[in-house]
Design an enzyme around this catalytic site. Structure first.
Site, short mmCIF file in Angstrom:
data_model
loop_
_atom_site.label_atom_id
_atom_site.label_comp_id
_atom_site.label_asym_id
_atom_site.label_seq_id
_atom_site.Cartn_x
_atom_site.Cartn_y
_atom_site.Cartn_z
N GLY A 217 38.76 42.79 38.12
CA GLY A 217 38.69 42.25 37.39
C GLY A 217 38.33 43.10 36.28
O GLY A 217 39.25 43.79 36.44
N LEU A 243 40.68 34.73 39.63
CA LEU A 243 41.21 35.52 39.03
C LEU A 243 41.45 36.47 40.19
O LEU A 243 40.74 36.50 41.17
CB LEU A 243 40.07 35.91 38.54
CG LEU A 243 40.00 37.89 37.20
CD1 LEU A 243 41.35 37.58 36.68
CD2 LEU A 243 38.37 37.68 37.51
N ASP A 244 42.58 37.39 39.81
CA ASP A 244 43.51 38.76 40.29
C ASP A 244 43.02 38.23 42.36
O ASP A 244 42.63 39.14 43.29
CB ASP A 244 42.32 39.93 40.24
CG ASP A 244 42.46 40.10 38.82
OD1 ASP A 244 43.58 39.81 38.37
OD2 ASP A 244 41.81 40.89 38.47
N ALA A 245 43.09 37.19 42.90
CA ALA A 245 43.62 36.94 43.67
C ALA A 245 44.72 36.12 44.22
O ALA A 245 44.48 35.69 45.44
CB ALA A 245 42.17 35.43 44.33
#
Length: 299
Positions: A217, A243-245
């Site tokens: 994040g 998100l960001d995964a």
């Protein structure tokens, strides 16, 4: 005694047939005979394998991955992919792709205001060390227009106004349609919706200014300072709706100390981000990255 016969060279040397370098990447359930079948198919087609890398998650019940580069006369390439699919890929239940290595992938860049990751790609592209063709840069801010246009690339300002994100994503989709084989986020500070990713239908790579899964994040350097970390890093990964995964392609770190405040961590991290991002884009464009669930195999 007879005199030796003088042999004269022909008027013009016989021209070698034009050949093309092609990449083949495959993944499938592991079992005996995969390499033999692929190699036999290519040999029968007249191809010459110039490099090959392979990996199995478990030879007893795992997934097999292979990346092969081969040369083949242009005259022998007719329906090669279709024939491979029928003769080999279907038999081994493969996920696969075949790519003409001389056809550089088209890359579109999305960016906000931070310029370091963008400028790294632009510099490598101009130097001819990036195995890709940058086709456009789009941004939700106009700040970087002059920098981008100085490289001879088109710059598109697509603002994301409060409450109008669907309209902005629709404009981006129209801009990117049929123009890119890869979209990269060079610090594009907007979360892309799942609908956008699905309709785009093109791989997307992001550079995150953190060594994921730590500090996902926003504001990772500030949070890293609060935790007193001794390493900061960067992560290049494929973008998914979460998100960001997405599957991680490349990471790196740099050592820091208690003396470094958040702005210092940001400066140190930017250097890592540039290198990690460029490597990830390069490896994708060279067909070195195979996605396996939420992980990757990088040859």
């Amino acid at each position: 005694m007879t005199s030796p016969t003088l042999q004269t060279a022909p008027d013009r040397a016989e021209e070698a047939p034009a050949v093309q370098l092609t990449r083949l990447v495959c993944s499938c359930p592991d079992r005996p005979g995969i390499v033999a079948a692929v190699s036999r198919f290519l040999a029968d087609a007249g191809a010459n394998i110039v490099s090959s890398s392979q990996y199995s998650t478990d030879p007893r019940d795992g997934t097999f991955f292979v990346r092969i580069e081969f040369t083949l006369a242009l005259s022998a390439r007719d329906q090669l992919a279709e024939r491979f699919g029928l003769a080999v890929a279907d038999r081994f239940e493969m996920r696969w792709r075949m790519w003409d290595a001389e056809r550089r992938k088209r890359v579109a860049v999305l960016v906000s205001r931070h310029d370091h990751a963008l400028m790294e790609l632009l510099w490598r592209w101009r130097r001819g060390t990036l195995d890709a063709d940058l086709v456009l840069v789009a941004s939700n801010h106009a700040d970087l227009r002059a920098d981008v246009e100085s490289f001879g690339l088109p710059f598109h300002h697509v603002p994301v106004r409060r409450g109008e994100k669907p309209a902005a994503e629709a404009a981006l989709l129209e801009l990117l349609a049929d123009r890119a084989d890869l979209v990269v986020l060079a610090r594009y500070m907007q979360i892309l919706s799942g609908d956008f990713l699905q309709r785009l239908g093109t791989p997307v790579i992001n550079i995150h200014h953190s060594f994921l899964p730590a500090f996902e994040g926003a504001g990772p350097y500030e949070r890293a300072k609060e935790r007193g970390v001794k390493l900061v890093g960067a992560t290049a990964h494929y973008v998914t709706e979460q998100l960001d995964a997405g599957p991680i392609i490349e990471q790196d770190v740099v050592r820091v100390s208690h003396r470094d405040d958040a702005p210092a961590l940001t400066r140190l991290g930017a250097d890592v981000e540039r290198a990690v991002f460029a490597r990830a884009v390069q490896w994708h464009c060279e067909d070195r990255v195979l996605v396996h669930g939420n992980t990757t195999v990088v040859f």
